[in-house]
Design a protein around this motif. Structure first.
Motif, mmCIF file in Angstrom:
data_model
loop_
_atom_site.group_PDB
_atom_site.id
_atom_site.type_symbol
_atom_site.label_atom_id
_atom_site.label_comp_id
_atom_site.label_asym_id
_atom_site.label_seq_id
_atom_site.Cartn_x
_atom_site.Cartn_y
_atom_site.Cartn_z
ATOM 1 N N GLY A 95 7.978 68.986 28.957
ATOM 2 C CA GLY A 95 7.470 67.740 28.388
ATOM 3 C C GLY A 95 6.753 67.910 27.072
ATOM 4 N N GLN A 96 6.077 69.065 26.879
ATOM 5 C CA GLN A 96 5.297 69.272 25.675
ATOM 6 C C GLN A 96 5.007 70.756 25.489
ATOM 7 O OE1 GLN A 96 4.009 66.602 27.947
ATOM 8 N NE2 GLN A 96 3.902 68.387 29.279
ATOM 9 N N THR A 97 4.884 71.163 24.247
ATOM 10 C CA THR A 97 4.514 72.534 23.913
ATOM 11 C C THR A 97 3.322 72.500 22.962
ATOM 12 O OG1 THR A 97 6.039 72.647 22.020
ATOM 13 C CG2 THR A 97 6.888 73.354 24.175
ATOM 14 N N PHE A 98 2.523 73.565 23.023
ATOM 15 C CA PHE A 98 1.351 73.701 22.159
ATOM 16 C C PHE A 98 1.319 75.126 21.612
ATOM 17 C CE2 PHE A 98 0.255 70.274 24.978
ATOM 18 C CZ PHE A 98 -0.595 69.426 24.268
ATOM 19 N N ALA B 92 -3.953 71.671 25.221
ATOM 20 C CA ALA B 92 -2.952 71.594 26.290
ATOM 21 C C ALA B 92 -3.629 71.286 27.624
ATOM 22 C CB ALA B 92 -2.173 72.904 26.370
ATOM 23 N N HIS B 93 -4.732 71.961 27.914
ATOM 24 C CA HIS B 93 -5.467 71.702 29.163
ATOM 25 C C HIS B 93 -6.025 70.285 29.180
ATOM 26 C CE1 HIS B 93 -6.189 75.653 31.439
ATOM 27 N NE2 HIS B 93 -5.183 75.872 30.600
ATOM 28 N N ALA B 94 -6.512 69.812 28.040
ATOM 29 C CA ALA B 94 -7.048 68.456 27.975
ATOM 30 C C ALA B 94 -5.957 67.431 28.262
ATOM 31 C CB ALA B 94 -7.673 68.201 26.605
ATOM 32 N N ALA B 95 -4.757 67.676 27.755
ATOM 33 C CA ALA B 95 -3.643 66.761 28.005
ATOM 34 C C ALA B 95 -3.287 66.735 29.487
ATOM 35 C CB ALA B 95 -2.437 67.162 27.162
#
Length: 321
Positions: free
Chosen positions: A293-296, A304-307
């Motif tokens: 779904g998403q990469t950081f 990333a953890h906040a998301a």
């Protein structure tokens, strides 16, 4: 090497970049030049100091799954491993880094037809989903509920249940996530954030359900367990709500419902290894699709953890060192 460390438990901003000495592989170890590091929900629980998280000693470099090329081997390891494309657990920690150590016994070669990001997304979630699916023993025509159906594990369970011939009811917390679950094969979707979600679920399965995959816990467990028919299976594999759901063993036995805990798929390390191999094989064949779904960037691990904490992510979240 570059890494991200948490000096103490807390909010996502306790994660910060750091430079550490390059690790050297010991006996029966290799070193992986990390191209992709996986984030699991357990990582966020450990970072937060959650009471349902596995114990951890701080400071800690989180991460138990990486993908990349082997660039160095231990003194007793076949040098033919150098250059191999692999995904591997890292022993519980050490994955949020540009270099990571792993045991040779834990290495999975990435199939030629599969990218390293896709393979890394399947490392933990793939073995979990395949193991849970195997334990549930789904039969054609059964009705199956998958919670967090757009998450890393849930999105795979939707596909596996559908491939077994089940009618799949997907639960998620937003319209976008429900849309995604339908693209994966879900027959019915229910937003568990709606105040009447249990009413909608009962309308979708008026005769009850045969299998529940519960990754949420807490009060959701009580609502879902009430829908399971005699002879059904209730699979508890997560506590995204912050606490595990409670099921009275006597009540389950009286209703002839088998309760399957997450520990049921981890008793034998060889099984976990084979479940991962199965997930990679299915993906290489095109019959199982991980959702990235998403990469950081690695240095943005806190974001990333906040998301993930905000429940805005879909599927798997990966770090790119």
């Amino acid at each position: 090497m570059r890494a991200v460390i948490a000096d103490h438990p807390g909010a996502p901003d306790v994660l910060h970049p750091i430079t550490l000495p390059d690790p050297e592989p010991g006996p029966e170890q290799v070193r992986v030049a990390v191209e992709v590091a996986a984030i699991t929900f357990i990582d966020t629980l450990i970072r937060a100091g959650s009471p349902v998280a596995p114990p951890a000693t701080f400071p800690v470099v989180l991460g138990n799954g990486v993908g990349g090329l082997i660039d160095r081997v231990g003194p007793d390891v076949d040098p033919a491993w150098i250059g191999a494309r692999v995904v591997t657990p890292t022993g519980g920690t050490g994955g949020y880094a540009s270099l990571a150590l792993a045991r040779t016994a834990d290495l999975h070669r990435v199939p030629e037809s599969l990218g390293i990001p896709e393979a890394t997304a399947l490392l933990a979630d793939g073995r979990t989903a395949v193991g849970l699916h195997h334990a549930a023993g789904i039969r054609p025509g059964e009705t199956v509920v998958v919670t967090a159906a757009a998450g890393g594990v849930g999105s795979l369970l939707v596909q596996l249940a559908k491939a077994s011939g089940a009618q799949v009811i997907a639960l998620a917390g937003s319209a976008d996530k429900l849309d995604h679950a339908r693209t994966l094969g879900a027959d019915t979707t229910v937003n568990y954030r709606d105040h009447d979600w249990t009413t909608r679920l009962r309308a979708a399965a008026p005769d009850g359900v045969d299998v529940v995959f519960d990754g949420i816990g807490a009060d959701t467990t009580t609502a879902l367990f009430a829908l399971v028919r005699p002879g059904g299976r209730y699979v508890q594999h997560g506590a995204a709500s912050g606490s595990w759901g409670t099921i009275d063993p006597a009540t389950a036995a009286g209703k002839d419902i088998t309760v399957i805990p997450l520990s049921a798929i981890g008793a034998d390390p060889d099984d976990l290894f084979s479940f991962t191999e199965r997930a990679l094989d299915l993906a290489a064949q095109g019959s199982l699709r991980p959702t990235i779904g998403q990469t950081f960037p690695l240095h943005d691990a806190a974001a990333a953890h906040a998301a993930i904490d905000s429940r805005t992510t879909t599927g798997k979240t990966l770090l790119l060192p």
